[in-house]
Design a protein around this motif. Structure first.
Motif, PDB file in Angstrom:
ATOM      1  N   GLY A 116       0.732  -1.016  -0.043  1.00  0.00           N
ATOM      2  CA  GLY A 116       0.041   0.033   0.006  1.00  0.00           C
ATOM      3  C   GLY A 116       0.728   1.349   0.055  1.00  0.00           C
ATOM      4  N   ARG A 117       1.838   1.388   0.795  1.00  0.00           N
ATOM      5  CA  ARG A 117       2.551   2.516   0.989  1.00  0.00           C
ATOM      6  C   ARG A 117       3.393   3.064  -0.362  1.00  0.00           C
ATOM      7  NH1 ARG A 117       5.954   0.380   5.941  1.00  0.00           N
ATOM      8  NH2 ARG A 117       3.854  -0.715   5.884  1.00  0.00           N
TER       9      ARG A 117
ATOM     10  N   GLU B 174       0.887   4.645  -2.273  1.00  0.00           N
ATOM     11  CA  GLU B 174       0.945   6.098  -1.744  1.00  0.00           C
ATOM     12  C   GLU B 174       2.106   6.904  -2.392  1.00  0.00           C
ATOM     13  OE1 GLU B 174       0.900   5.417   2.276  1.00  0.00           O
ATOM     14  OE2 GLU B 174      -1.135   4.313   2.494  1.00  0.00           O
TER      15      GLU B 174
ATOM     16  N   PHE C 185      -3.674   7.030   7.670  1.00  0.00           N
ATOM     17  CA  PHE C 185      -3.042   6.210   8.337  1.00  0.00           C
ATOM     18  C   PHE C 185      -1.199   6.530   8.572  1.00  0.00           C
ATOM     19  CE2 PHE C 185      -0.189   2.293   8.017  1.00  0.00           C
ATOM     20  CZ  PHE C 185      -0.455   1.837   9.243  1.00  0.00           C
TER      21      PHE C 185
ATOM     22  N   THR D 262       0.587   6.889   5.194  1.00  0.00           N
ATOM     23  CA  THR D 262      -0.308   7.829   4.445  1.00  0.00           C
ATOM     24  C   THR D 262       0.404   9.185   4.701  1.00  0.00           C
ATOM     25  OG1 THR D 262      -2.100   6.374   4.444  1.00  0.00           O
ATOM     26  CG2 THR D 262      -2.512   8.415   2.993  1.00  0.00           C
TER      27      THR D 262
ATOM     28  N   THR E  67     -10.192   6.988   3.975  1.00  0.00           N
ATOM     29  CA  THR E  67      -9.854   5.616   4.461  1.00  0.00           C
ATOM     30  C   THR E  67     -11.003   4.573   4.997  1.00  0.00           C
ATOM     31  OG1 THR E  67      -7.690   6.760   4.915  1.00  0.00           O
ATOM     32  CG2 THR E  67      -8.169   4.628   5.840  1.00  0.00           C
TER      33      THR E  67
ATOM     34  N   CYS F 179      -7.860  -0.404   1.679  1.00  0.00           N
ATOM     35  CA  CYS F 179      -7.475  -1.284   2.413  1.00  0.00           C
ATOM     36  C   CYS F 179      -8.403  -2.402   2.945  1.00  0.00           C
ATOM     37  CB  CYS F 179      -6.392  -1.169   3.439  1.00  0.00           C
ATOM     38  SG  CYS F 179      -5.001   0.085   3.245  1.00  0.00           S
ATOM     39  N   ARG F 180      -9.483  -1.928   3.520  1.00  0.00           N
ATOM     40  CA  ARG F 180     -10.656  -2.658   4.193  1.00  0.00           C
ATOM     41  C   ARG F 180     -11.862  -2.377   3.574  1.00  0.00           C
ATOM     42  NH1 ARG F 180      -6.311  -0.892   7.741  1.00  0.00           N
ATOM     43  NH2 ARG F 180      -5.206  -2.599   8.801  1.00  0.00           N
TER      44      ARG F 180
ATOM     45  N   LYS G  62      -2.763  -6.530   1.266  1.00  0.00           N
ATOM     46  CA  LYS G  62      -2.205  -7.251   2.511  1.00  0.00           C
ATOM     47  C   LYS G  62      -3.175  -7.317   3.465  1.00  0.00           C
ATOM     48  CE  LYS G  62       2.027  -6.738   4.102  1.00  0.00           C
ATOM     49  NZ  LYS G  62       3.376  -5.880   4.222  1.00  0.00           N
ATOM     50  N   LYS G  63      -4.529  -6.577   3.272  1.00  0.00           N
ATOM     51  CA  LYS G  63      -5.583  -6.487   4.222  1.00  0.00           C
ATOM     52  C   LYS G  63      -6.766  -7.362   3.407  1.00  0.00           C
ATOM     53  CE  LYS G  63      -3.385  -3.140   5.724  1.00  0.00           C
ATOM     54  NZ  LYS G  63      -1.781  -2.412   5.368  1.00  0.00           N
TER      55      LYS G  63
ATOM     56  N   ARG H 193      -4.166  -2.000  20.256  1.00  0.00           N
ATOM     57  CA  ARG H 193      -4.890  -2.917  19.430  1.00  0.00           C
ATOM     58  C   ARG H 193      -4.448  -4.144  19.371  1.00  0.00           C
ATOM     59  NH1 ARG H 193      -3.719  -1.720  12.816  1.00  0.00           N
ATOM     60  NH2 ARG H 193      -1.980  -2.924  13.303  1.00  0.00           N
TER      61      ARG H 193
HETATM   62  N1  F0G Z   1      -3.438   2.566   4.659  1.00  0.00           N
HETATM   63  C1  F0G Z   1      -4.261   1.942   5.835  1.00  0.00           C
HETATM   64  C2  F0G Z   1      -5.501   2.288   6.250  1.00  0.00           C
HETATM   65  C3  F0G Z   1      -3.274   0.896   6.492  1.00  0.00           C
HETATM   66  O1  F0G Z   1      -3.803   0.384   7.636  1.00  0.00           O
HETATM   67  C4  F0G Z   1      -1.951   0.694   5.997  1.00  0.00           C
HETATM   68  C5  F0G Z   1      -1.361  -0.247   6.741  1.00  0.00           C
HETATM   69  C6  F0G Z   1      -1.665   1.474   4.939  1.00  0.00           C
HETATM   70  C7  F0G Z   1      -2.291   2.217   4.108  1.00  0.00           C
HETATM   71  C8  F0G Z   1      -0.087   0.718   4.211  1.00  0.00           C
HETATM   72  O2  F0G Z   1      -0.186  -0.301   3.742  1.00  0.00           O
HETATM   73  O3  F0G Z   1       1.390  -1.764   4.696  1.00  0.00           O
HETATM   74  O4  F0G Z   1       0.793  -2.387   2.705  1.00  0.00           O
HETATM   75  O5  F0G Z   1       2.213  -0.652   3.075  1.00  0.00           O
HETATM   76  N2  F0G Z   1      -1.380  -0.809   7.796  1.00  0.00           N
HETATM   77  C9  F0G Z   1      -0.849  -1.780   8.628  1.00  0.00           C
HETATM   78  C10 F0G Z   1      -1.498  -1.917   9.822  1.00  0.00           C
HETATM   79  C11 F0G Z   1       0.594  -1.968   8.525  1.00  0.00           C
HETATM   80  O6  F0G Z   1      -0.618  -2.756  10.661  1.00  0.00           O
HETATM   81  O7  F0G Z   1      -2.428  -1.217  10.279  1.00  0.00           O
HETATM   82  P1  F0G Z   1       1.145  -1.253   3.693  1.00  0.00           P
END
Ligand code: F0G
Length: 459
Positions: free
Chosen positions: A102-103, A106, A126, A129, A184, A219-220, A259-260, A407
């Motif tokens: 994800g990052r 971004e 996040f 982000t 988000t 992501c979710r 990854k989610k 969490r």
């Molecule tokens: N945006 C949200 C809302 C996220 O929760 C995450 C990652 C990312 C972007 C970035 O994605 O990890 O694939 O680069 N959240 C994980 C967490 C790391 O533990 O909440 P990523």
């Protein structure tokens, strides 16, 4: 007492991965060596790992078999076309640009369209982000309403953005300074709370009226769509797939950490409608991630992601997923353990300052709880409180975030009911003996993102 309904797993186990419980003296020694930081504990010394729901899920037999038809050609692998078709079907966007997570999506998006002095509104950014927005010299502005910070309000859509504040921000900055509006779903940094379709529509209307592109941090998205089906008027009879399409139809694009809700261990993408922007994004993608048909992933990863995205639309799966996390919350709530309510989609958040009222903020109650939970039961959780977000102000005083949370993120399809019950039992036991838990002081810290490497001592 809340009604407990066992969240029966809609899958059975074909392959097992042993996990081992070590002894309390072993955990004590490991904690000492780790500087009382659970990030420094080797994962095979953790019994139940609730550090994150990201990249930690179990893949299905269908996904594992997909790995074998991975096409590892440099350009134009068949798995890319399968992914593209799947994302078009579920998200409805024309262009699909894979990234390794994800990052990276971004970074490519913000690195292309933001410049110094710009501003990005979001419900709550996040961490990565926010970091990617700030890295290019832009400002990340959080516009969730006050409900997002109230752990007791039972509002159904606490992830919603305050649209009046969005209008005000656009008016004061001017649309030229706001290259995109983001949202988000679900709102991870605000307890994994969903955003309503009505709020997505309202934010979309405002963005479009000012001709500002609107992107979802998706992501979710499937968990968010399931909450909409359960909670939003007029949505109970719609399929989650139709709701997801409706969510994305309001946006111009999305960044995704697969990854989610992609149900994979690695992967992500950007999806969007604007063809000329897609071309510009690919230019930056090639420099850092790879050719536009693989974007930092192997062909087999693309296949697993395409299949995972289809599987996450299964409403039996989603019903179980949301129930399993809620069930953990109910077990804790029934025994008086203070939690953030309502329970979000991917995690239960403990209210650490209420759990440990004898530990002041500057002795890090959230952190103390993560240490106690590991010591007691080999469970790993993450502090989202004073260590992660506490800042020294210009005056030298510490400024604390509004909430002091721990969490308990639940990986998808990984743990069973008995694992969840074990976690609840351990926490209830800790809660009954909470007066014995001690605060900590910092003995070493990094200037940024200190929680990853901080070293502590117990007081
Ligand atoms: N945006 C949200 C809302 C996220 O929760 C995450 C990652 C990312 C972007 C970035 O994605 O990890 O694939 O680069 N959240 C994980 C967490 C790391 O533990 O909440 P990523």
């Amino acid at each position: 007492m809340a009604k407990l309904k066992i969240p029966i797993e809609p899958y059975r186990i074909k392959v097992v991965e042993p996990i081992r419980q070590n002894t309390r003296p072993e955990r004590e020694a490991l904690l000492r060596r780790a500087g009382y930081n659970v990030f420094n504990i080797p994962a095979d010394k953790v019994f139940i790992d609730l550090l994150t729901d990201s990249g930690t899920s179990a893949m299905s037999d269908n996904q594992w078999s997909g790995l074998m038809i991975g096409d590892e050609s440099y350009a134009g692998a068949r798995n890319f076309f399968n992914l593209e078709k799947t994302v078009r079907r579920i998200f409805g966007f024309k262009h699909v640009i894979p990234t390794h997570q994800g990052r990276a999506a971004e970074r490519v998006l913000f690195g292309t369209i933001l410049k110094k002095g710009d501003c990005v509104p979001n419900n709550i950014h996040f961490d990565t982000t926010r970091a990617n927005v700030e890295f290019v010299g832009a400002e990340a502005v959080d516009l969730a309403g006050p409900q997002a910070y109230n752990p007791k309000s039972a509002a159904p859509f606490k992830g919603n953005m305050d649209t009046a504040r969005l209008e005000k921000l656009i008016k004061s900055k001017g649309r030229a300074k706001i290259p995109l509006v983001m949202m988000t779903v679900t709102n991870n940094s605000g307890g994994g709370q969903p955003v309503s379709l009505a709020n997505i529509r309202a934010v979309s209307r405002i963005s479009r009226a000012h001709r500002i592109p609107f992107f979802l941090d998706a992501c979710r998205f499937a968990e968010n769509a399931f909450f909409i089906k359960q909670r939003e008027a007029g949505c109970a009879r719609k399929t989650v797939r139709a709701i997801a399409r409706e969510m994305f139809s309001q946006a111009d694009g999305a960044t995704m950490s697969a990854k989610k809700d992609g149900l994979v261990n690695i992967g992500g993408f950007i999806a969007l409608n604007d063809g000329s922007l897609a071309e510009r994004l690919k230019n930056l993608l090639i420099i850092g991630e790879g050719f536009p048909t693989y974007g930092g992933l192997a062909g087999r990863d693309l296949e697993a992601m395409a299949r995972g995205l289809e599987e996450v639309m299964d409403e039996n799966y989603l019903e179980h997923r949301i129930r399993q996390v809620a069930y953990l919350g109910e077990l804790l709530d029934a025994e008086g353990v203070p939690i953030f309510k309502p329970v979000g989609g991917h995690a239960v958040y403990l209210l650490a300052d209420e759990f440990l009222p004898h530990i002041p903020r500057n002795r890090f109650p959230g952190w103390a709880l993560t240490v106690a939970l590991y010591r007691e039961a080999g469970i790993r959780a993450v502090e989202i409180g004073g260590v992660m977000f506490g800042r020294k102000g210009e005056d030298g005083a510490e400024h604390w975030p509004k909430l002091e949370l721990v969490r308990l993120a639940v990986p998808r399809r990984l743990y069973t009911v008995s694992h969840i019950q074990y976690v609840a039992e351990a926490l209830v036991r800790l809660y009954k003996n909470r007066s014995k838990i001690r605060g900590l002081r910092i003995v070493h810290q990094a200037p940024q993102l200190r929680h990853f490497t901080v070293r502590m001592k117990e007081i």
